[in-house]
Design a protein around this motif. Structure first.
Motif: not given
Length: 193
Positions: A162-171
């Motif tokens: 979930k964290s990686r998905t959130f950060h990837a979407l933010r980038q």
């Protein structure tokens, strides 16, 4: 329709038709995933799909029924993609170069151009993400794997997925919001008379 696990078990017992069914079921989705993962490199994605199926056949005895088949296949593909990404050749080739588009099937050139620009902008933005960020977005949204499936496949906790998905979407959002340099002047605020 037989499950993936049942088909692979049948392949392990000698059914060529079962393997053919799995290849037909997973060739296109795996190709699409690897295409996105490798930054739009069609040739490498096609090569890796073939390598993944060869590995699947070669290492058939490593599969333990009723282990979920799909995450196992994507783990094989992931390992191949990581090796490909780390190769010396890939480090010296610009993977962000635009890919030539096919002929437009859209009858209205303005609609086709707008769609092409959106796709081109998205490919460019994805090119700025790390391998891991492209991977998580491709698997989560392109292949529609669940958080649980991703956690199993990547060997990480669900919270990390979930964290990686959130950060990837933010980038991705950050790079999509960057101004795009176009030859067409902006019309905002122009007076027509």
């Amino acid at each position: 329709m037989p499950s993936d696990e049942d088909l692979f078990r049948a392949w392990q017992k000698g059914s060529a038709a079962a393997l053919e069914a799995l290849v037909q079921r997973y060739h296109a989705p795996l190709l699409a995933h690897l295409y996105h993962l490798l930054g739009g490199d069609v040739q490498s994605a096609e090569d890796l799909v073939q390598e993944a199926f060869v590995s699947l056949v070669r290492d058939a005895s490593a599969y333990q029924y009723p282990r979920p088949f799909r995450p196992w296949l994507y783990t094989i593909a992931r390992r191949l993609a990581l090796n490909d990404h780390a190769s010396a050749y890939k480090r010296h080739v610009d993977l962000r170069a635009p890919i030539p588009e096919r002929e437009a099937s859209e009858s209205d050139p303005a609609i086709w151009l707008e769609r092409w620009e959106q796709q081109h902008e998205l490919r460019q933005a994805l090119g700025y993400l790390s391998f891991e960020q492209r991977e998580i977005l491709s698997l989560r949204y392109g292949e529609q794997l669940s958080v649980k499936e991703l956690a199993i496949m990547l060997g990480i906790p669900e919270g990390t997925v979930k964290s990686r998905t959130f950060h990837a979407l933010r980038q991705l959002r950050l790079h999509l919001k960057q101004p795009v340099h176009r030859d067409v002047p902006e019309r905002r605020g122009q007076q027509y008379g």
